[in-house]
Design a protein around this motif. Structure first.
Motif, mmCIF file in Angstrom:
data_model
loop_
_atom_site.group_PDB
_atom_site.id
_atom_site.type_symbol
_atom_site.label_atom_id
_atom_site.label_comp_id
_atom_site.label_asym_id
_atom_site.label_seq_id
_atom_site.Cartn_x
_atom_site.Cartn_y
_atom_site.Cartn_z
ATOM 1 N N ASP A 75 0.847 -1.192 0.000
ATOM 2 C CA ASP A 75 0.000 0.000 0.000
ATOM 3 C C ASP A 75 0.884 1.245 0.000
ATOM 4 O O ASP A 75 1.662 1.464 0.927
ATOM 5 C CB ASP A 75 -0.883 -0.040 1.251
ATOM 6 C CG ASP A 75 -1.851 1.124 1.352
ATOM 7 O OD1 ASP A 75 -1.732 2.100 0.577
ATOM 8 O OD2 ASP A 75 -2.726 1.058 2.231
ATOM 9 N N THR A 77 0.222 4.156 0.708
ATOM 10 C CA THR A 77 -0.055 5.091 1.801
ATOM 11 C C THR A 77 0.581 4.644 3.118
ATOM 12 O O THR A 77 0.513 5.367 4.108
ATOM 13 C CB THR A 77 -1.575 5.272 2.011
ATOM 14 O OG1 THR A 77 -2.156 4.031 2.410
ATOM 15 C CG2 THR A 77 -2.246 5.772 0.740
ATOM 16 N N LYS A 78 1.216 3.481 3.121
ATOM 17 C CA LYS A 78 1.909 2.992 4.324
ATOM 18 C C LYS A 78 3.196 3.781 4.536
ATOM 19 O O LYS A 78 3.742 4.374 3.603
ATOM 20 C CB LYS A 78 2.253 1.498 4.173
ATOM 21 C CG LYS A 78 1.057 0.595 4.133
ATOM 22 C CD LYS A 78 0.442 0.476 5.489
ATOM 23 C CE LYS A 78 -0.669 -0.550 5.481
ATOM 24 N NZ LYS A 78 -1.267 -0.716 6.777
#
Length: 112
Positions: A75, A77-78
Motif C-alpha cells: 500500500d 499510503t503505508k
C-alpha cells in the motif's frame, strides 16, 4: 554478520567525511508514495536514507525496494519504513574509506 576490512593499498588513507556529500533523506513516517515521488523528481536518487526529526538514521530504502514493495501489492499510503532494506550498516564520517569500500563489497548495504 559484518566483517572487518583488510588493509587495501588501492584505497586512500582518508575517512568518509573527507569525500561525503549531502544526500536527500526522508522521514521514516512519510509514505511510500512520498518516497516514490522524491525518486521520480530526482533521477539521481538510488538510495534514500530514512532520518528522524532528531537527525538519526532509522532505515534505508532504494528505488528497487520501493518498486518491489509496490509490485508485491504494498500500500503506497503505508509508512516508507515498511519498504526499507532490512539490512544496512551505519558508518560515521570518521570511518576509513577502506572500511566503507569493504562494507560495500562484502556486506552490501551502507548508510553514512
Amino acid at each position: 554478520r559484518f566483517y572487518d576490512a583488510p588493509v587495501s593499498e588501492s584505497v586512500p588513507d582518508k575517512v568518509i567525511g573527507d569525500i561525503s556529500n549531502v544526500v536527500p533523506t526522508i522521514n521514516p513516517n512519510a509514505t511510500v508514495n512520498d518516497a516514490i515521488e522524491m525518486v521520480k523528481a530526482d533521477k539521481t536518487i538510488n538510495w534514500l536514507p530514512m532520518v528522524d526529526d532528531d537527525g538519526v538514521v532509522k532505515g534505508l530504502t532504494s528505488q528497487m525496494a520501493l518498486s518491489t514493495f509496490v509490485f508485491n501489492g504494498g500500500d503506497r499510503t503505508k509508512p516508507v519504513k515498511d519498504a526499507e532494506i532490512p539490512v544496512f550498516r551505519k558508518l560515521s564520517s570518521s570511518t576509513p574509506l577502506n572500511v566503507a569500500r569493504f562494507s560495500i563489497e562484502i556486506n552490501q548495504e551502507v548508510v553514512v
